[in-house]
Write an enzyme that holds these catalytic residues in place. Structure first.
Site, mmCIF file in Angstrom:
data_model
loop_
_atom_site.group_PDB
_atom_site.id
_atom_site.type_symbol
_atom_site.label_atom_id
_atom_site.label_comp_id
_atom_site.label_asym_id
_atom_site.label_seq_id
_atom_site.Cartn_x
_atom_site.Cartn_y
_atom_site.Cartn_z
ATOM 1 N N THR A 80 1.002 -1.048 -0.265
ATOM 2 C CA THR A 80 0.000 -0.395 -0.185
ATOM 3 C C THR A 80 1.013 0.798 0.031
ATOM 4 O O THR A 80 0.586 2.209 -0.301
ATOM 5 C CB THR A 80 -0.818 -0.043 1.088
ATOM 6 O OG1 THR A 80 -1.827 -1.004 1.461
ATOM 7 C CG2 THR A 80 -1.838 1.025 1.118
ATOM 8 N N SER A 86 1.387 -7.940 -0.957
ATOM 9 C CA SER A 86 2.316 -8.605 -0.621
ATOM 10 C C SER A 86 0.751 -9.807 -0.460
ATOM 11 O O SER A 86 1.748 -10.824 -0.263
ATOM 12 C CB SER A 86 2.468 -8.094 0.869
ATOM 13 O OG SER A 86 0.759 -8.373 1.478
ATOM 14 N N THR A 103 2.024 -4.596 3.916
ATOM 15 C CA THR A 103 0.959 -4.527 5.096
ATOM 16 C C THR A 103 0.558 -6.619 5.671
ATOM 17 O O THR A 103 0.591 -7.223 6.643
ATOM 18 C CB THR A 103 0.213 -4.046 6.093
ATOM 19 O OG1 THR A 103 -1.222 -4.081 5.681
ATOM 20 C CG2 THR A 103 1.158 -2.434 6.024
ATOM 21 N N ASP A 104 -0.124 -7.193 3.958
ATOM 22 C CA ASP A 104 -1.082 -8.239 5.108
ATOM 23 C C ASP A 104 0.184 -9.291 5.226
ATOM 24 O O ASP A 104 -0.570 -9.813 5.654
ATOM 25 C CB ASP A 104 -2.198 -8.660 3.566
ATOM 26 C CG ASP A 104 -2.844 -7.723 3.240
ATOM 27 O OD1 ASP A 104 -2.952 -6.515 3.943
ATOM 28 O OD2 ASP A 104 -3.262 -7.427 2.481
HETATM 29 N N1 ASP Z 1 -3.118 -5.171 0.321
HETATM 30 C C1 ASP Z 1 -1.872 -4.211 0.513
HETATM 31 C C2 ASP Z 1 -0.129 -5.394 0.434
HETATM 32 O O1 ASP Z 1 -0.101 -5.894 1.472
HETATM 33 C C3 ASP Z 1 -1.896 -3.667 1.877
HETATM 34 C C4 ASP Z 1 -0.847 -3.073 2.550
HETATM 35 O O2 ASP Z 1 -0.066 -3.058 2.305
HETATM 36 O O3 ASP Z 1 -1.405 -2.558 3.573
HETATM 37 O O4 ASP Z 1 0.408 -5.359 -0.257
#
Ligand code: ASP
Length: 333
Positions: free
Chosen positions: A12, A54, A85-86
């Site tokens: 993100t 991710s 974050t995922d």
């Molecule tokens: N879908 C995103 C990822 O994990 C979520 C994030 O980065 O907060 O790449």
């Protein structure tokens, strides 16, 4: 001034709005351009290793991150990886096993909101990550929302809020307040890092629900070298008419598969011996228990262990040997 390498992998933090939703598009150079005051903290150079959500990060990408850090290790004082974050907690755990004893900081960060949004946690997290990477806190950690979390202990606990990660069954290594790092715990390290570059990806996870079809166990164990079972409470396997989970586990462990019992409860870990439903599993060779480890750490550790050995006893010994405080030493329990 410390010299830090920024390794962009997507997420993100680097995302932009597209017709199909947020997608990682910004390069690490473009991220740096958003935080010009970083020059007051450290000197930064950057590489763009990946640009993935991710959700699409796989073990082969962990190995690419390791190779990148290994290649540049001598040239920098610390490393910052921007990451979605995922699955960041899985990557943090994997890097903790693949790069051990690092005297230099290796810091993962990301954000819940893209760096280009008016309201975003990206800039604060990125600057905090550089502060930790420029500090005297060695080893793999995850920096998010003002907290420094040990790589083996991180777990994503919120899908939207800025307070996205928690340190599970272990205290935070430090906090950042108004740009000042307050370190509480310093990980021990060696004079040089120890790098590993082999993983066995045939590791699966089965989360039990009441009434889980026992045939799922056989299906997964046929295709895996190790299976993690997230059971209930302190741990156990269902035992009722027509559901011989324990029998299946015994058959597969006799054929050399590893089975790790853990819990779907986030805090305080497993304790298989407490109830009859778990107690008899403790006597089955090849059945291991996660105790206070996170599922992210258990799965990454199994991939790392089975990348090195097929010997069941050695695998068992490695599983219980603490790496970066991923599991409390048995004597401490
Ligand atoms: N879908 C995103 C990822 O994990 C979520 C994030 O980065 O907060 O790449």
């Amino acid at each position: 001034m410390k010299k830090i390498l920024l390794i962009g992998t997507g997420g993100t933090i680097a995302s932009q709005l597209t017709a199909d939703g947020l997608a990682p598009e910004l390069t690490s150079e473009q991220l740096l351009a958003q935080i010009p005051s970083i020059s007051e903290i450290c000197r930064v150079e950057s590489v763009q290793l990946l640009n993935l959500d991710s959700t699409n990060i796989a073990p082969e990408h962990w190995l690419r991150m390791v190779r990148c850090i290994r290649k540049h290790y001598k040239d920098y004082d610390g490393f910052v990886l921007t990451h979605g974050t995922d699955t960041m907690a899985y990557t943090a755990a994997a890097l903790s096993y693949l790069i051990q004893q690092s005297p230099k900081p290796i810091v993962l960060t990301g954000a819940q909101k893209p760096i280009g949004f008016d309201v975003t946690d990206s800039k604060a997290n990125l600057k905090d990550a550089f502060r930790v990477a420029s500090s005297d806190m060695p080893g793999v950690s995850l920096v998010f929302n003002g907290k420094v979390i040990l790589g083996t202990r991180a777990q994503k606990i919120r899908s939207k809020s800025f307070e996205a990660f928690s340190s599970i069954n272990y205290p935070a290594l430090g906090v950042l307040r108004d740009g000042v790092l307050l370190p509480y715990i310093r990980q021990e390290c060696g004079p040089e890092p120890v790098f590993y570059e082999a993983l066995d990806t045939r590791v699966s996870l089965l989360k039990l629900i009441p009434g889980t079809d026992p045939a799922l166990l056989d299906f997964l164990l046929e295709r895996s070298d190790a299976l993690v079972i997230e059971s209930f409470g302190v741990g156990g396997l269902p035992e009722y008419e027509g559901a011989d989970f324990c029998g299946s586990v015994c058959r597969w462990t006799e054929r050399g598969r590893l089975v790790v019992l853990t819990t779907q409860v986030q805090n305080e870990g497993s304790d298989l011996g407490v109830y009859h439903v778990g107690h008899r599993l403790k006597a089955v060779p090849g059945v291991l228990e996660a105790f206070d480890m996170t599922t992210e750490a258990v799965t990454a550790k199994l991939m790392w262990i089975l990348g090195q050995t097929r010997d069941a006893q050695q695998a068992q010994r490695l599983f219980y040997a603490p790496v970066a405080h991923d599991i409390l030493w048995p004597a401490e329990r």
